[in-house]
Design an enzyme around this catalytic site. Structure first.
Site, PDB file in Angstrom:
ATOM      1  N   GLU A  32       0.797  -1.221   0.000  1.00 16.07           N
ATOM      2  CA  GLU A  32       0.000   0.000   0.000  1.00 16.07           C
ATOM      3  C   GLU A  32       0.833   1.276   0.000  1.00 16.07           C
ATOM      4  O   GLU A  32       0.287   2.369  -0.238  1.00 16.07           O
ATOM      5  CB  GLU A  32      -0.963  -0.023   1.196  1.00 16.07           C
ATOM      6  CG  GLU A  32      -2.004  -1.123   1.073  1.00 16.07           C
ATOM      7  CD  GLU A  32      -2.802  -1.341   2.346  1.00 16.07           C
ATOM      8  OE1 GLU A  32      -3.995  -1.703   2.227  1.00 16.07           O
ATOM      9  OE2 GLU A  32      -2.246  -1.162   3.450  1.00 16.07           O
ATOM     10  N   GLY A  98     -12.516  -4.360   2.030  1.00 12.73           N
ATOM     11  CA  GLY A  98     -13.612  -5.145   1.485  1.00 12.73           C
ATOM     12  C   GLY A  98     -14.869  -4.307   1.382  1.00 12.73           C
ATOM     13  O   GLY A  98     -15.077  -3.369   2.168  1.00 12.73           O
ATOM     14  N   MET A 195      -9.291  -2.955   8.750  1.00 12.75           N
ATOM     15  CA  MET A 195      -8.789  -3.335  10.065  1.00 12.75           C
ATOM     16  C   MET A 195      -8.007  -2.230  10.798  1.00 12.75           C
ATOM     17  O   MET A 195      -7.419  -2.514  11.839  1.00 12.75           O
ATOM     18  CB  MET A 195      -7.907  -4.588   9.940  1.00 12.75           C
ATOM     19  CG  MET A 195      -8.650  -5.800   9.405  1.00 12.75           C
ATOM     20  SD  MET A 195      -7.608  -7.273   9.183  1.00 12.75           S
ATOM     21  CE  MET A 195      -7.190  -7.660  10.887  1.00 12.75           C
ATOM     22  N   GLU A 196      -8.010  -1.005  10.273  1.00 10.66           N
ATOM     23  CA  GLU A 196      -7.154   0.021  10.883  1.00 10.66           C
ATOM     24  C   GLU A 196      -7.777   1.407  11.039  1.00 10.66           C
ATOM     25  O   GLU A 196      -7.464   2.132  11.990  1.00 10.66           O
ATOM     26  CB  GLU A 196      -5.856   0.192  10.065  1.00 10.66           C
ATOM     27  CG  GLU A 196      -4.961  -1.016   9.986  1.00 10.66           C
ATOM     28  CD  GLU A 196      -5.344  -1.968   8.872  1.00 10.66           C
ATOM     29  OE1 GLU A 196      -5.016  -3.161   8.999  1.00 10.66           O
ATOM     30  OE2 GLU A 196      -5.980  -1.523   7.891  1.00 10.66           O
ATOM     31  N   ASP A 219     -12.293  -6.581  -2.700  1.00 13.36           N
ATOM     32  CA  ASP A 219     -13.133  -7.784  -2.725  1.00 13.36           C
ATOM     33  C   ASP A 219     -14.493  -7.436  -2.147  1.00 13.36           C
ATOM     34  O   ASP A 219     -14.692  -6.365  -1.592  1.00 13.36           O
ATOM     35  CB  ASP A 219     -12.468  -8.911  -1.918  1.00 13.36           C
ATOM     36  CG  ASP A 219     -12.253  -8.517  -0.464  1.00 13.36           C
ATOM     37  OD1 ASP A 219     -13.196  -8.682   0.325  1.00 13.36           O
ATOM     38  OD2 ASP A 219     -11.160  -8.026  -0.126  1.00 13.36           O
TER      39      ASP A 219
END
Length: 249
Positions: A32, A98, A195-196, A219
């Site tokens: 990233e 996602g 997740m962050e 996704d």
């Protein structure tokens, strides 16, 4: 005497560098941020603990680029170090996520208008899911100015039809379940899940640092997530790099 002046020069240089206001650019994984690193000029590196920071110029702007690592603890640690060690005046978190909104497809971009921690559960005390103790709202609100700047940059780089704004949900889970995705969309109206971001937002709020989270969909966060995620990871990360470069113009 020469040693004295050399030491004095070092101290002055260090203090000058520390006083420079910088934009922080953060990604959770190497993929990233690795597209940005070759574009940095006047690069210095600083390691704190086991954490590596790349300091330099990007499009003639002072920046510090770093990988946080995956998960909320890593994001919170990174944000704290940026706030206390690097004099950052804004934070851009970029990367992949996602989709939890059914209309989104891989390569679409979501720019945060709010961030929630979907795995915070104090419901036994009568609190709604996602609400932290001591807070009045479960949403952390990014800088409106940075959201507008990111939206314009993303639309310029990728086209209006590929970009949206909305709530992004964060938790220490890789979501790959249709029922969980439907729940996140219904409970939080979240368009993307990762997740962050909300952990970064919580710490940035504590230090009054403006921030925005920009996520490219990798996704659908359903049963096919693992396969699609691996296939799309590099392409979606390239999207994020293009947006960052456009923002810094």
């Amino acid at each position: 005497m020469l040693r004295f002046f050399a030491l004095l020069f070092t101290i002055i240089s260090f203090n000058t560098a520390a006083s420079v206001e910088r934009t922080a650019i953060v990604g959770a994984m190497d993929v990233e941020i690795e597209g940005l690193l070759p574009k940095l000029t006047d690069v210095e590196e600083k390691t704190i603990g086991k954490h590596l920071f790349h300091i330099g110029q990007l499009n003639n702007k002072s920046v510090v680029v770093t990988k946080s690592g995956v998960g909320k603890v890593n994001a919170a640690l990174t944000t704290t170090l940026l706030a206390t060690e690097f004099n950052v005046n804004s934070i851009i978190f970029t990367g992949i996520a996602g989709a939890s909104a059914p209309e989104l497809e891989p390569m679409d971009v979501v720019i945060s208008t709010g961030l929630v921690q979907h795995d915070v559960d104090l419901t036994v005390f009568g609190s709604p899911m996602g609400l932290l103790d001591g807070y009045d709202s479960r949403e952390f609100l990014p800088s409106e100015a940075l959201v507008k700047q990111a939206l314009t940059a993303a639309q310029t780089a990728l086209g209006k039809e590929q970009v949206t704004t909305g709530i992004i949900a964060s938790g220490d889970q890789f979501i790959a379940d249709k029922e969980k995705v439907a729940y996140l969309y219904k409970e939080f109206q979240a368009k993307a899940v990762e997740m962050e971001g909300a952990a970064l937002a919580q710490v940035a709020d504590q230090f009054d640092i403006p921030y925005v989270v920009i996520r490219t969909i990798s996704d659908k966060a359903d049963g096919s997530a693992a396969l699609t995620y691996e296939e799309m990871k590099k392409s979606t990360a390239d999207n994020s790099v293009a947006i960052i470069l456009e923002m810094l113009k």
